[in-house]
Scaffold this motif. Structure first.
Motif, PDB file in Angstrom:
ATOM      1  N   PRO A 225       0.834  -1.207   0.000  1.00  0.00           N
ATOM      2  CA  PRO A 225       0.000   0.000   0.000  1.00  0.00           C
ATOM      3  C   PRO A 225       0.872   1.262   0.000  1.00  0.00           C
ATOM      4  N   GLY A 226       0.290   2.365  -0.440  1.00  0.00           N
ATOM      5  CA  GLY A 226       1.005   3.641  -0.407  1.00  0.00           C
ATOM      6  C   GLY A 226       1.180   4.146   1.019  1.00  0.00           C
ATOM      7  N   PRO A 227       1.937   5.213   1.225  1.00  0.00           N
ATOM      8  CA  PRO A 227       2.227   5.715   2.570  1.00  0.00           C
ATOM      9  C   PRO A 227       1.062   6.510   3.162  1.00  0.00           C
ATOM     10  N   PRO A 228       1.052   6.675   4.486  1.00  0.00           N
ATOM     11  CA  PRO A 228       0.105   7.606   5.104  1.00  0.00           C
ATOM     12  C   PRO A 228       0.415   9.042   4.629  1.00  0.00           C
ATOM     13  N   TYR A 229      -0.534   9.925   4.811  1.00  0.00           N
ATOM     14  CA  TYR A 229      -0.304  11.328   4.420  1.00  0.00           C
ATOM     15  C   TYR A 229      -0.952  12.245   5.453  1.00  0.00           C
ATOM     16  N   ASN A 230      -0.781  13.571   5.271  1.00  0.00           N
ATOM     17  CA  ASN A 230      -1.234  14.583   6.241  1.00  0.00           C
ATOM     18  C   ASN A 230      -0.680  14.258   7.636  1.00  0.00           C
ATOM     19  N   VAL A 231       0.594  13.954   7.705  1.00  0.00           N
ATOM     20  CA  VAL A 231       1.207  13.530   8.961  1.00  0.00           C
ATOM     21  C   VAL A 231       1.639  14.748   9.769  1.00  0.00           C
ATOM     22  N   THR A 232       1.313  14.698  11.077  1.00  0.00           N
ATOM     23  CA  THR A 232       1.775  15.717  12.031  1.00  0.00           C
ATOM     24  C   THR A 232       2.368  15.007  13.225  1.00  0.00           C
ATOM     25  N   ALA A 249      -0.471  12.425  14.399  1.00  0.00           N
ATOM     26  CA  ALA A 249      -1.734  12.488  13.654  1.00  0.00           C
ATOM     27  C   ALA A 249      -1.440  12.202  12.186  1.00  0.00           C
ATOM     28  N   PHE A 250      -2.371  11.550  11.517  1.00  0.00           N
ATOM     29  CA  PHE A 250      -2.150  11.201  10.104  1.00  0.00           C
ATOM     30  C   PHE A 250      -3.467  10.772   9.466  1.00  0.00           C
ATOM     31  N   THR A 251      -3.446  10.686   8.148  1.00  0.00           N
ATOM     32  CA  THR A 251      -4.516  10.065   7.383  1.00  0.00           C
ATOM     33  C   THR A 251      -3.949   8.802   6.755  1.00  0.00           C
ATOM     34  N   ALA A 252      -4.661   7.694   6.923  1.00  0.00           N
ATOM     35  CA  ALA A 252      -4.174   6.417   6.415  1.00  0.00           C
ATOM     36  C   ALA A 252      -4.064   6.442   4.894  1.00  0.00           C
ATOM     37  N   SER A 253      -3.255   5.557   4.368  1.00  0.00           N
ATOM     38  CA  SER A 253      -3.033   5.443   2.929  1.00  0.00           C
ATOM     39  C   SER A 253      -4.353   5.356   2.167  1.00  0.00           C
ATOM     40  N   ALA A 254      -4.334   5.870   0.961  1.00  0.00           N
ATOM     41  CA  ALA A 254      -5.512   5.790   0.095  1.00  0.00           C
ATOM     42  C   ALA A 254      -5.610   4.446  -0.616  1.00  0.00           C
ATOM     43  N   SER A 255      -4.591   3.587  -0.465  1.00  0.00           N
ATOM     44  CA  SER A 255      -4.616   2.290  -1.143  1.00  0.00           C
ATOM     45  C   SER A 255      -5.759   1.437  -0.613  1.00  0.00           C
ATOM     46  N   PRO A 256      -6.507   0.776  -1.492  1.00  0.00           N
ATOM     47  CA  PRO A 256      -7.663  -0.015  -1.036  1.00  0.00           C
ATOM     48  C   PRO A 256      -7.291  -1.218  -0.178  1.00  0.00           C
ATOM     49  N   ASN A 257      -6.046  -1.681  -0.228  1.00  0.00           N
ATOM     50  CA  ASN A 257      -5.652  -2.858   0.558  1.00  0.00           C
ATOM     51  C   ASN A 257      -4.930  -2.514   1.854  1.00  0.00           C
ATOM     52  N   VAL A 258      -4.901  -1.221   2.235  1.00  0.00           N
ATOM     53  CA  VAL A 258      -4.244  -0.858   3.488  1.00  0.00           C
ATOM     54  C   VAL A 258      -5.040  -1.430   4.661  1.00  0.00           C
ATOM     55  N   TYR A 304      10.602  10.174  13.967  1.00  0.00           N
ATOM     56  CA  TYR A 304       9.496   9.250  13.713  1.00  0.00           C
ATOM     57  C   TYR A 304       9.341   8.952  12.218  1.00  0.00           C
ATOM     58  N   TRP A 305       8.853   7.740  11.939  1.00  0.00           N
ATOM     59  CA  TRP A 305       8.437   7.315  10.596  1.00  0.00           C
ATOM     60  C   TRP A 305       7.086   6.610  10.729  1.00  0.00           C
ATOM     61  N   LEU A 306       6.281   6.675   9.671  1.00  0.00           N
ATOM     62  CA  LEU A 306       5.020   5.937   9.607  1.00  0.00           C
ATOM     63  C   LEU A 306       5.063   5.003   8.389  1.00  0.00           C
ATOM     64  N   GLN A 307       4.522   3.821   8.569  1.00  0.00           N
ATOM     65  CA  GLN A 307       4.551   2.803   7.519  1.00  0.00           C
ATOM     66  C   GLN A 307       3.167   2.188   7.353  1.00  0.00           C
ATOM     67  N   SER A 308       2.712   2.073   6.113  1.00  0.00           N
ATOM     68  CA  SER A 308       1.446   1.386   5.809  1.00  0.00           C
ATOM     69  C   SER A 308       1.730  -0.096   5.573  1.00  0.00           C
ATOM     70  N   ARG A 309       0.788  -0.953   5.969  1.00  0.00           N
ATOM     71  CA  ARG A 309       0.884  -2.395   5.691  1.00  0.00           C
ATOM     72  C   ARG A 309      -0.469  -2.907   5.233  1.00  0.00           C
ATOM     73  N   TYR A 314       2.300  -6.905   4.725  1.00  0.00           N
ATOM     74  CA  TYR A 314       3.337  -6.636   3.726  1.00  0.00           C
ATOM     75  C   TYR A 314       3.434  -5.148   3.438  1.00  0.00           C
ATOM     76  N   SER A 315       4.679  -4.702   3.219  1.00  0.00           N
ATOM     77  CA  SER A 315       4.939  -3.322   2.801  1.00  0.00           C
ATOM     78  C   SER A 315       6.289  -3.295   2.110  1.00  0.00           C
ATOM     79  N   ASP A 316       6.616  -2.169   1.493  1.00  0.00           N
ATOM     80  CA  ASP A 316       7.962  -1.976   0.955  1.00  0.00           C
ATOM     81  C   ASP A 316       8.373  -0.531   1.182  1.00  0.00           C
ATOM     82  N   ALA A 317       9.452  -0.122   0.554  1.00  0.00           N
ATOM     83  CA  ALA A 317       9.981   1.218   0.809  1.00  0.00           C
ATOM     84  C   ALA A 317       9.001   2.312   0.425  1.00  0.00           C
ATOM     85  N   THR A 318       8.115   2.034  -0.550  1.00  0.00           N
ATOM     86  CA  THR A 318       7.160   3.059  -0.974  1.00  0.00           C
ATOM     87  C   THR A 318       6.032   3.253   0.042  1.00  0.00           C
ATOM     88  N   SER A 319       5.954   2.387   1.049  1.00  0.00           N
ATOM     89  CA  SER A 319       4.886   2.471   2.050  1.00  0.00           C
ATOM     90  C   SER A 319       5.275   3.340   3.246  1.00  0.00           C
TER      91      SER A 319
END
Length: 329
Positions: A225-232, A249-258, A304-309, A314-319
């Protein structure tokens, strides 16, 4: 009554490969009849008396070897007794897998064959994904080993989930004796498989060993999945103004499989994501907003870092998104 394993001495001239004989004695011990199937021969023989408790010994012209006695029967008037002799000589039970059919015989009274097979060579395990409909996939463990030049030997396998003590047996994969496969696995679970070499019916087995790799995660969905966005990322305080750590604070990835967002942290304002520690796991769906995750840390500077799975973990560097540096005072 005759007991034990009497030894019959004399040149072995007949019945090569016959493993069970019937021997009948007259009461005067002067006539011995030995038969196998419909064949029978008669000749004179004698019973050599032994001390009490010793193994009785027969001397008879056509049999030579060690035999176990079974099924003794004495006729009603005591004139005749009969019993079966089963050869326990290893040469009678010789088995050549390249030319002999069936299972390798075990010597009477022996609990197992003398030498087990060597452990499997080149033992490798991998995840296999198969579509099960509606765009979904199921995961299986497949384990293989280098073939052994014995048609009666094959690979056997077992596996368990990490943290579970109970093993589940794997099944042979079609006609390949050195490939086994598991049942459907739980997605996102780590498994620990083992393999061994076994003869038919597991009469002979090597020790179980771990394959390469020794543990493996069942991953059905390999689309990151893509990364989270609007991160604070900012210092947090309670209603009185006292510091309580860091708010993420964040908005979860827009990917449908997050399926989840993971929060990672390392101390200081330097270093990369590889050295960060996982401090939070937040279940989420696409574009879901979160504003109240608190990481309770003391004074200091943090990164800090945020990662989508996805649902398989599963995730990769783009998450991954970050780093975000923050100082708590």
């Amino acid at each position: 009554m005759l007991e034990g394993r009497p030894r019959l001495d004399g040149p072995f001239l007949a019945y090569r490969g016959c493993r069970t004989f019937q021997l009948r004695l007259n009461r005067d011990h002067r006539r011995v009849e030995v038969g196998e199937g419909s064949k029978a021969v008669s000749d004179r023989g004698n019973l050599v008396d032994q001390d009490a408790g010793a193994i009785p010994e027969f001397r008879y012209p056509i049999l030579n070897g060690a035999y176990a006695v079974s099924r003794p029967v004495i006729s009603g008037n005591g004139e005749r007794c009969s019993f079966e002799l089963t050869s326990i000589g290893p040469e009678i039970y010789a088995f050549t897998p390249q030319t002999d059919e069936g299972l390798e015989p075990t010597l009477p009274g022996a609990s197992a064959a003398a030498s087990p097979p060597d452990p499997p060579d080149g033992l490798v395990v991998s995840i296999e994904r198969r579509p099960v409909g509606n765009g979904n996939y199921a995961t299986f463990l497949r384990m293989t080993a280098n073939p052994v030049d014995r048609p009666d030997y094959s690979l056997i396998g077992r596996y368990r989930a990490s943290g579970d003590a109970n093993y589940v047996d794997m099944a042979q994969d079609g006609d390949n004796q050195f490939s086994v496969i598991s049942s459907v696995l739980a997605d996102g679970t780590i498994y620990l498989p083992e393999g061994a070499i076994s003869s038919f019916g597991r009469a002979r087995m090597s020790d179980y060993i771990s394959p390469t790799p020794a543990s493996i995660m069942a991953v059905a969905d390999t689309s990151a999945p893509g990364p989270p966005y609007n991160v604070t990322v900012e210092p947090a305080s309670d209603p009185s103004g006292a510091p309580i750590g860091v708010r993420v604070a964040f908005t979860a990835s827009a990917s449908p499989n997050v399926a989840a967002t993971y929060v990672y942290r390392r101390t200081g304002a330097a270093g990369d994501f590889a050295g960060a520690a996982l401090v939070g796991q937040i279940a989420c769906g696409p574009n879901q907003q979160f504003g109240d995750y608190i990481d309770s840390v003391g004074s200091g500077t943090y990164r800090y870092w945020l990662q989508s799975r996805n649902g398989s973990g599963y995730s990769d560097a783009t998450s991954v998104v970050g780093p975000y540096d923050v100082t708590v005072t």
